[in-house]
Design a protein around this motif. Sequence first.
Motif, mmCIF file in Angstrom:
data_model
loop_
_atom_site.group_PDB
_atom_site.id
_atom_site.type_symbol
_atom_site.label_atom_id
_atom_site.label_comp_id
_atom_site.label_asym_id
_atom_site.label_seq_id
_atom_site.Cartn_x
_atom_site.Cartn_y
_atom_site.Cartn_z
ATOM 1 N N PHE A 75 37.826 -37.077 1.081
ATOM 2 C CA PHE A 75 36.762 -36.362 1.783
ATOM 3 C C PHE A 75 35.670 -37.333 2.200
ATOM 4 N N VAL A 76 35.125 -37.113 3.400
ATOM 5 C CA VAL A 76 33.903 -37.777 3.841
ATOM 6 C C VAL A 76 32.910 -36.645 4.106
ATOM 7 N N ASN A 77 32.047 -36.408 3.138
ATOM 8 C CA ASN A 77 31.072 -35.325 3.209
ATOM 9 C C ASN A 77 29.684 -35.900 3.444
ATOM 10 N N PHE A 78 28.760 -35.040 3.811
ATOM 11 C CA PHE A 78 27.377 -35.482 3.980
ATOM 12 C C PHE A 78 26.433 -34.344 3.627
ATOM 13 N N LYS A 79 25.205 -34.734 3.332
ATOM 14 C CA LYS A 79 24.158 -33.730 3.136
ATOM 15 C C LYS A 79 22.863 -34.280 3.699
ATOM 16 N N ILE A 80 22.079 -33.356 4.248
ATOM 17 C CA ILE A 80 20.783 -33.718 4.812
ATOM 18 C C ILE A 80 19.803 -32.604 4.492
ATOM 19 N N ASN A 81 18.590 -32.980 4.237
ATOM 20 C CA ASN A 81 17.569 -31.991 3.941
ATOM 21 C C ASN A 81 17.238 -31.223 5.223
ATOM 22 N N HIS A 82 17.172 -29.918 5.121
ATOM 23 C CA HIS A 82 16.851 -29.081 6.279
ATOM 24 C C HIS A 82 15.384 -28.672 6.227
ATOM 25 N N LEU A 83 14.563 -29.384 7.002
ATOM 26 C CA LEU A 83 13.139 -29.082 7.169
ATOM 27 C C LEU A 83 12.332 -29.135 5.879
ATOM 28 N N GLY A 84 12.914 -29.711 4.834
ATOM 29 C CA GLY A 84 12.221 -29.765 3.557
ATOM 30 C C GLY A 84 12.386 -28.509 2.717
ATOM 31 N N TYR A 85 13.260 -27.571 3.161
ATOM 32 C CA TYR A 85 13.403 -26.295 2.473
ATOM 33 C C TYR A 85 14.719 -26.152 1.724
ATOM 34 N N LEU A 91 18.852 -42.030 10.111
ATOM 35 C CA LEU A 91 19.397 -41.567 11.385
ATOM 36 C C LEU A 91 18.989 -42.475 12.546
ATOM 37 N N LYS A 92 17.746 -42.905 12.576
ATOM 38 C CA LYS A 92 17.264 -43.733 13.688
ATOM 39 C C LYS A 92 17.957 -45.095 13.725
ATOM 40 N N ASP A 93 18.453 -45.571 12.574
ATOM 41 C CA ASP A 93 19.192 -46.841 12.565
ATOM 42 C C ASP A 93 20.462 -46.753 13.408
ATOM 43 N N PHE A 94 20.970 -45.550 13.580
ATOM 44 C CA PHE A 94 22.194 -45.341 14.347
ATOM 45 C C PHE A 94 21.912 -44.602 15.653
ATOM 46 N N ASP A 95 20.694 -44.799 16.155
ATOM 47 C CA ASP A 95 20.269 -44.282 17.451
ATOM 48 C C ASP A 95 20.387 -42.758 17.550
ATOM 49 N N ILE A 96 20.196 -42.077 16.428
ATOM 50 C CA ILE A 96 20.135 -40.617 16.428
ATOM 51 C C ILE A 96 18.655 -40.261 16.464
ATOM 52 N N GLN A 97 18.195 -39.819 17.632
ATOM 53 C CA GLN A 97 16.773 -39.664 17.874
ATOM 54 C C GLN A 97 16.239 -38.272 17.590
ATOM 55 N N MET A 98 17.112 -37.302 17.391
ATOM 56 C CA MET A 98 16.654 -35.937 17.122
ATOM 57 C C MET A 98 15.774 -35.938 15.878
ATOM 58 N N ASP A 99 14.571 -35.449 16.002
ATOM 59 C CA ASP A 99 13.623 -35.464 14.888
ATOM 60 C C ASP A 99 13.498 -34.056 14.309
ATOM 61 N N LEU A 100 13.996 -33.901 13.105
ATOM 62 C CA LEU A 100 13.933 -32.613 12.413
ATOM 63 C C LEU A 100 12.824 -32.572 11.373
ATOM 64 N N GLY A 101 11.908 -33.521 11.454
ATOM 65 C CA GLY A 101 10.785 -33.555 10.521
ATOM 66 C C GLY A 101 10.942 -34.634 9.474
ATOM 67 N N GLN A 144 14.989 -37.348 7.775
ATOM 68 C CA GLN A 144 15.171 -38.627 8.458
ATOM 69 C C GLN A 144 16.397 -39.399 7.969
ATOM 70 N N GLU A 145 16.942 -38.975 6.838
ATOM 71 C CA GLU A 145 18.080 -39.669 6.237
ATOM 72 C C GLU A 145 19.190 -38.682 5.918
#
Length: 192
Positions: free
Chosen positions: A36-46, A165-175, A179-180
């Motif tokens: 598996f290659v899974n990921f998790k990201i914080n959603h808006l701090g919530y 995200l910005k290190d890989f040119d992903i510019q969408m800013d979700l707060g 960012q990671e």
Amino acid sequence: MLKKTLAALAIGSALFGAGQALAADYVIDTEGQHAFVNFKINHLGYSWMYGTFKDFEGQFSYDAKNPEASKVKVTLDTSSVFTNNAERDKHLRSDDFLSVSKHPQATFESTAVKATGEGSADITGNLTLNGVTKPVVIAATFVGEGEDPWGGYRAGFSGSTTLKLKDFDIQMDLGPASQEVELIISVEGVRQ
């Protein structure tokens, strides 16, 4: 005399070879869904949003006596991103995030492995994602190895790394809380 010389060379080669440990080559078992290659990201701090990449392939070489000689190479299909929400997955495939139409694959290839303790290592390598290649370090842990019920031999590892995200040119800013992204990897390989 020639027979004795050849016999001595064969015995010497066998003894010399027995003293040397060689890395074994493994193919990651994605068909049996044991990787598996899974990921998790914080959603808006919530809360946390989890996802996976369903389609990837790879191989590794591993020798328990010489982990520094290990190597890893993985290629994944970025369009296989899945978060259990069709609209969100469509957005992740867009130019706001993974730019799947321009960059249909992401790759990781190790450049160095450094043992960090009993059964653990840092795997340094080049990750190419969204058309950008950057060095990353995966903190890996050996899970186990041995014979399987079908006459094969397997070895398994888990690992994780955090990407900006910005290190890989992903510019969408979700707060600021988003960012990671943390990658969580679990692989089981079949020895070849």
